[in-house]
Scaffold this active site. Sequence first.
Site, PDB file in Angstrom:
ATOM      1  N   ARG A  34       0.847  -1.177   0.000  1.00  0.00           N
ATOM      2  CA  ARG A  34       0.000   0.000   0.000  1.00  0.00           C
ATOM      3  C   ARG A  34       0.889   1.235   0.000  1.00  0.00           C
ATOM      4  NH1 ARG A  34      -3.713   2.883   4.654  1.00  0.00           N
ATOM      5  NH2 ARG A  34      -4.753   4.298   3.191  1.00  0.00           N
ATOM      6  N   HIS A  35       0.415   2.295  -0.625  1.00  0.00           N
ATOM      7  CA  HIS A  35       1.157   3.559  -0.618  1.00  0.00           C
ATOM      8  C   HIS A  35       1.422   4.034   0.814  1.00  0.00           C
ATOM      9  CE1 HIS A  35      -2.534   5.559   0.612  1.00  0.00           C
ATOM     10  NE2 HIS A  35      -3.155   4.902  -0.359  1.00  0.00           N
ATOM     11  N   ARG A  38      -0.821   9.508   3.619  1.00  0.00           N
ATOM     12  CA  ARG A  38      -1.379  10.489   2.689  1.00  0.00           C
ATOM     13  C   ARG A  38      -2.299  11.458   3.421  1.00  0.00           C
ATOM     14  NH1 ARG A  38      -6.635   9.279   2.561  1.00  0.00           N
ATOM     15  NH2 ARG A  38      -7.366   7.122   2.372  1.00  0.00           N
ATOM     16  N   ARG A 103      -0.347   9.195  -5.290  1.00  0.00           N
ATOM     17  CA  ARG A 103       0.273   8.689  -4.062  1.00  0.00           C
ATOM     18  C   ARG A 103       0.906   7.321  -4.267  1.00  0.00           C
ATOM     19  NH1 ARG A 103      -5.226   9.161  -3.278  1.00  0.00           N
ATOM     20  NH2 ARG A 103      -6.449   7.239  -3.041  1.00  0.00           N
ATOM     21  N   ASP A 278      -4.969   0.333   0.041  1.00  0.00           N
ATOM     22  CA  ASP A 278      -5.602  -0.529   1.031  1.00  0.00           C
ATOM     23  C   ASP A 278      -6.748  -1.295   0.387  1.00  0.00           C
ATOM     24  OD1 ASP A 278      -7.092   1.783   0.673  1.00  0.00           O
ATOM     25  OD2 ASP A 278      -7.186   2.319   2.789  1.00  0.00           O
TER      26      ASP A 278
END
Length: 363
Positions: A34-35, A38, A103, A278
Amino acid sequence: MSKLLVLINLLVIFLDVFAQPIGNDLISVVVLYRHGDRAPVKAYKNDPYADESYWPLGFGELTNIGKKQQYGLGKWLRERYVDFLPVSYNKNDIKIHSSNVDRCLMSAESNVAGLYPPEGNQVWNDQLKWQPIPIHTTPKTEDAILAQSKPCSKYSKLLKELMEEEPFSSTLDKYKEQMDYFSKNSGENITTLVDLMDLYNTVYIENLHNLTQPDWTQSLLTEEIEQLSGLAWSAYAYTQDLARLRSGPLIDLILNHFENVKNNVEDTPKFLMLSGHDSTIAPLLTAMQVYDNKWPYYASSVIFELREGKNNDFVNVFYRNPTEIANITLPSCDFDCDFDNFQKVLAPVRTSLEDWNKECQQE
């Protein structure tokens, strides 16, 4: 900076230090992460922090904390695979795909900065410990694998029907009073678990970034509501049909990659890296029947390792969050899961993009 964000930074450092190199029986690796941290994707109607000035790069964008998290993950991967993945970048070793969202793209760039700091003849600027690495992506409206935002009418229909069934219908009835309370205070119409999840997510992030919250949010930022958000995530792949239509093309990509490595298919790198959301990880874990209904935290990773065995190749699956890396065992599969059995277990929720497109047109 909040105490929680300070702790997250320390945990990233801790995991960097204690990353352990793996053995020499490794054949191929797929990493889906996942990034990083943010800004909220959006503000709610009565949000005291609705002004975008609170988020310098804008809503939904990667923060400096997020960059550090992904850079740390890249360093951790470098330590773990130091004996498998050469330190000098080579396109034949690795391929990186990202959801076409800022992102995720920025996370992929931050990650490979930690994975491939230039050395030797790859140093091109003495004052910049960085080198450009290609990141591949697909437009969101065409992406059924990472963004999983390509329209699928059958999936939308099945998901809507699920929300009217157990355990979702009774859960909405049970929490109606609380959802009415959140609606009144937020100014939003909170009528579904997804609505609740979105509101929780925004308030959680603001709180994480040390922005003082209205008193009413105390009843939102609870473990109980977090678990409800987890239930909402599980809905995306709650049934076999939903799981196949949501995560099937991703599972097919992973299994095809391993098959191609085993069969020495030309131009197949041994390392595949996927930068997602996510909403990519939770449905995948649900489809594999290993999801614990907990929100996948920033830079959480699902790691698949294909290894050479005495009689047959096998797969290990790991889940890494900011505090630990855990073994994942699929139903009807040992942790050292025979690759043929691994494919058999995932067959009901695996689908090619071609078959996915056809099924999505069905009513």
